[in-house]
Design a protein around this motif. Structure first.
Motif, short mmCIF file in Angstrom:
data_model
loop_
_atom_site.label_atom_id
_atom_site.label_comp_id
_atom_site.label_asym_id
_atom_site.label_seq_id
_atom_site.Cartn_x
_atom_site.Cartn_y
_atom_site.Cartn_z
N UNK A 120 0.80 -1.23 0.00
CA UNK A 120 0.00 0.00 0.00
C UNK A 120 0.83 1.28 0.00
N UNK A 121 2.13 1.17 -0.18
CA UNK A 121 2.96 2.37 -0.30
C UNK A 121 3.89 2.27 -1.51
N UNK A 122 3.56 1.41 -2.47
CA UNK A 122 4.31 1.37 -3.71
C UNK A 122 5.21 0.16 -3.90
N UNK A 123 4.87 -0.96 -3.37
CA UNK A 123 5.67 -2.17 -3.57
C UNK A 123 4.96 -3.37 -2.99
N UNK A 124 5.69 -4.48 -2.91
CA UNK A 124 5.16 -5.70 -2.31
C UNK A 124 5.86 -5.97 -1.00
N UNK A 125 5.15 -6.60 -0.09
CA UNK A 125 5.74 -7.15 1.12
C UNK A 125 5.70 -8.65 0.95
N UNK A 126 6.80 -9.33 1.23
CA UNK A 126 6.86 -10.79 1.14
C UNK A 126 7.33 -11.38 2.46
N UNK A 127 6.77 -12.53 2.80
CA UNK A 127 7.23 -13.26 3.97
C UNK A 127 8.61 -13.84 3.65
N UNK A 128 9.31 -14.33 4.66
CA UNK A 128 10.50 -15.13 4.37
C UNK A 128 10.08 -16.38 3.61
#
Length: 135
Positions: A120-128
């Motif tokens: 939601x701020x311009x990218x992806x978040x990924x888990x380990x």
């Protein structure tokens, strides 16, 4: 007065700062893989946006010609799972539609996977990366 959008972004930045303060700021690609059971279900929650992404890998699944099953879902924007099958060196992806889910039966066990979704701020978040048991 602060706009709603700016306040939401500040919430994500604050959540990121808290995570960094807890030592959780290591990029997913650099974090040590996490061993998990044959059925493994990680979840991501994005603070301040009431958004979540969830995935399940089931290496106990059994159907004619299939030995595992993978699922990904979310409540808002679409996420995805990056995964590698046993004995294969090519990464595959399973995407889900916004606010929905997708699943797929697989002919080989999942060797490793990670869950990703928009931050939601311009990218992806990924888990380990997760390494589910294969037996």
């Amino acid at each position: 007065m602060i706009s709603k959008k700016l306040a939401q972004r500040a919430g994500v930045v604050l959540a990121g700062a808290v995570a960094a303060g807890l030592g959780l700021s290591v990029p997913a690609s650099a974090a040590a893989p996490i061993a998990c059971r044959s059925v493994c279900t990680p979840k991501i929650e994005i603070a301040g946006f009431n958004a979540w992404y969830e995935a399940t890998v089931d290496n106990t699944y059994s159907a004619p010609g299939l030995t595992s099953w993978i699922w990904v879902g979310s409540n808002k924007l679409g996420g995805h799972v990056d995964y590698y099958l046993q004995g294969e060196g090519t990464m595959s992806k399973l995407y889900n539609p916004a606010g929905g889910s997708s699943s797929k039966g697989l002919s080989k066990k999942v060797a490793t996977f990670r869950l990703c979704g928009p931050n939601y701020v311009g990218g992806d978040f990924c888990t380990p990366w997760y390494v589910p048991a294969t037996s």
